[in-house]
Enzyme design. Sequence first.
Site, PDB file in Angstrom:
ATOM      1  N   SER A  85      -5.055  15.747   4.621  1.00  0.00           N
ATOM      2  CA  SER A  85      -4.961  15.906   3.176  1.00  0.00           C
ATOM      3  C   SER A  85      -4.672  17.360   2.876  1.00  0.00           C
ATOM      4  O   SER A  85      -5.106  18.255   3.601  1.00  0.00           O
ATOM      5  CB  SER A  85      -6.280  15.486   2.532  1.00  0.00           C
ATOM      6  OG  SER A  85      -6.423  16.112   1.278  1.00  0.00           O
ATOM      7  N   GLU A 114      -0.616   2.405   5.766  1.00  0.00           N
ATOM      8  CA  GLU A 114      -0.536   2.187   4.315  1.00  0.00           C
ATOM      9  C   GLU A 114       0.904   1.972   3.869  1.00  0.00           C
ATOM     10  O   GLU A 114       1.192   1.137   3.010  1.00  0.00           O
ATOM     11  CB  GLU A 114      -1.126   3.387   3.568  1.00  0.00           C
ATOM     12  CG  GLU A 114      -2.633   3.478   3.701  1.00  0.00           C
ATOM     13  CD  GLU A 114      -3.176   4.786   3.141  1.00  0.00           C
ATOM     14  OE1 GLU A 114      -3.921   4.728   2.156  1.00  0.00           O
ATOM     15  OE2 GLU A 114      -2.843   5.854   3.678  1.00  0.00           O
ATOM     16  N   LYS A 165     -10.147  14.993   5.955  1.00  0.00           N
ATOM     17  CA  LYS A 165      -9.411  13.728   5.878  1.00  0.00           C
ATOM     18  C   LYS A 165      -8.454  13.496   7.044  1.00  0.00           C
ATOM     19  O   LYS A 165      -7.781  14.415   7.502  1.00  0.00           O
ATOM     20  CB  LYS A 165      -8.605  13.666   4.568  1.00  0.00           C
ATOM     21  CG  LYS A 165      -9.466  13.559   3.327  1.00  0.00           C
ATOM     22  CD  LYS A 165     -10.172  12.215   3.192  1.00  0.00           C
ATOM     23  CE  LYS A 165      -9.210  11.117   2.779  1.00  0.00           C
ATOM     24  NZ  LYS A 165      -8.754  11.296   1.399  1.00  0.00           N
ATOM     25  N   HIS A 203     -14.830 -13.748   4.437  1.00  0.00           N
ATOM     26  CA  HIS A 203     -15.137 -13.134   3.126  1.00  0.00           C
ATOM     27  C   HIS A 203     -15.464 -11.642   3.273  1.00  0.00           C
ATOM     28  O   HIS A 203     -16.194 -11.095   2.450  1.00  0.00           O
ATOM     29  CB  HIS A 203     -16.311 -13.847   2.431  1.00  0.00           C
ATOM     30  CG  HIS A 203     -16.211 -15.336   2.431  1.00  0.00           C
ATOM     31  ND1 HIS A 203     -15.605 -16.047   1.424  1.00  0.00           N
ATOM     32  CD2 HIS A 203     -16.619 -16.258   3.348  1.00  0.00           C
ATOM     33  CE1 HIS A 203     -15.658 -17.351   1.712  1.00  0.00           C
ATOM     34  NE2 HIS A 203     -16.261 -17.498   2.877  1.00  0.00           N
ATOM     35  N   LYS A 261      24.037  -8.122  -0.172  1.00  0.00           N
ATOM     36  CA  LYS A 261      23.983  -7.136   0.910  1.00  0.00           C
ATOM     37  C   LYS A 261      22.879  -6.094   0.755  1.00  0.00           C
ATOM     38  O   LYS A 261      22.115  -5.843   1.687  1.00  0.00           O
ATOM     39  CB  LYS A 261      25.339  -6.477   1.087  1.00  0.00           C
ATOM     40  CG  LYS A 261      26.310  -7.377   1.812  1.00  0.00           C
ATOM     41  CD  LYS A 261      27.708  -6.845   1.772  1.00  0.00           C
ATOM     42  CE  LYS A 261      28.686  -7.933   1.395  1.00  0.00           C
ATOM     43  NZ  LYS A 261      28.472  -8.563   0.085  1.00  0.00           N
TER      44      LYS A 261
HETATM   45  N1  ARG Z   1      32.945  -7.172  -1.545  1.00  0.00           N
HETATM   46  C1  ARG Z   1      32.966  -8.586  -1.771  1.00  0.00           C
HETATM   47  C2  ARG Z   1      31.583  -9.143  -1.475  1.00  0.00           C
HETATM   48  O1  ARG Z   1      30.813  -8.473  -0.922  1.00  0.00           O
HETATM   49  C3  ARG Z   1      33.987  -9.215  -0.895  1.00  0.00           C
HETATM   50  C4  ARG Z   1      34.479 -10.551  -1.375  1.00  0.00           C
HETATM   51  C5  ARG Z   1      35.351 -10.377  -2.506  1.00  0.00           C
HETATM   52  N2  ARG Z   1      36.045 -11.573  -2.830  1.00  0.00           N
HETATM   53  C6  ARG Z   1      36.604 -11.713  -4.022  1.00  0.00           C
HETATM   54  N3  ARG Z   1      37.226 -12.799  -4.260  1.00  0.00           N
HETATM   55  N4  ARG Z   1      36.505 -10.803  -4.943  1.00  0.00           N
HETATM   56  O2  ARG Z   1      31.265 -10.256  -1.814  1.00  0.00           O
END
Ligand code: ARG
Length: 458
Positions: A277, A290, A283, A156, A325
């Site tokens: 700072s 952080e 500081k 705590h 991605k």
């Molecule tokens: N750039 C696409 C992705 O990252 C690749 C796959 C695309 N496939 C399709 N059937 N349009 O998913």
Amino acid sequence: MAKMWAGVTSGVTDSIADDFNSSIRFDCKMYKHDIMGSMAHAGMLASRGIITKAEADTLCDGLASILEDIDAGRLEFDMSAEDIHMFIEQELTDRVGDVGKKLHTARSRNDQVALDIRMYLRDEIDEITSLLRELTSAVCEKAEEYRDAIVPGYTHLQRAQPITFGHHLMAYAMMLLRDISRFAGCRARMNYSPIGCCALAGTTYDTDRHYEAERLGFDGICMNSIDGVSDRDFCVELAAAIATAMMHLSRFSEELILWSSWEFRFVKLSDSFTTGSSIMPQKKNPDMAELVRGKTGRVYGDLMALLTALKGLPLAYNKDMQEDKEAIFDSVETIKMCLKVFVPMIRTMTASREEMLSAAQRGFINATDLADYLVKKGLPFRSAYKISGQIVAYCIEHGTVLEELPMDVYKSYSELFDGDVYGEIDLLTCVEKRISEGGTSVASVERQIAYVREALEA
Ligand code: ARG
């Protein structure tokens, strides 16, 4: 210009749609893996007589020259390309002519992209793991240095019991060790090849998926072609492993921030990992810690983005999956940056034995040991607990500490008290007597360090 896939449609798209659709600005990261995958694919096609050996050689030479040129900075990505896969295929055809158009036989971008991400993330996991190992061993080194330095342990955020600073640090080493194993587990499940799943249903060509899987270092192939191109659970799992490791780094950061404050003064972060700072000359700010704490929020966000993008998708591939991605790349980049700064920040950190001890001497953190003393003299724990509490209250009222309380006062609470009580409640004794496995004694901390080091070597 009409798209490579022009056919049933004109292949002429609005430029706003093109920009919106294109992923090359982030999937260009995977160029190496895309090219390696394509080389293996060309080799497989030749090995099955789908293309000739000479054609495969031409394709591979062309791909190798593209790789070389990108690596050397001679070939720039065309940001108007739809994605990295289209860019490389187009470039290949420009270089080797019509035979370039044969590469995409018995393959789809759906299995191609699934392959590339797995290969890309596999390498990233290896990098993250090696940074985590470095950090774990840096933590062990610090723990060894401070294995006998007494500090209050908290619950705590209230001073609770005396522990060694080495013991506290080793708690993080254990967490990091589990993080490492989480990444290993994630990598093992990820390491199955989706190439050859094609668009979703497999192919009529007599392909050899194992050939490609083996050449590309996979442990096997995805056994269901729809699953192979549809799931991104390995991204989710990796993002979760990253989020968990970042959660650990964030807690560690929080403690470093607290400990380096004037209120604690337990540790000093090196000047190289703190900032000043612009207005307050006194500081020394723990910005790195952080930022690690702050960046933990974004990787949690990445995990949520991935889970949410996938949750309503019907099988098989949907363009939504292109969103995987940026989220997973961001997580990967973020944790790598954090680890790269964390390792030297820990290595250069120093702790003040004096400040830690002086904090430990206030706060009655040996009260449990006082109760245990009475228990060893025959009193039931609950009664001993009550008496100890009353004695602590007395000390607070009289501005003193257990170590300095005169014997007659002790005796007034219980006849069981004797001169040996002072030795029992000495902080060093309190720490040294916690010999239970995993406990805070120096010997136990040394065993923990040895355990972690052995695990790192294995
Ligand atoms: N750039 C696409 C992705 O990252 C690749 C796959 C695309 N496939 C399709 N059937 N349009 O998913």
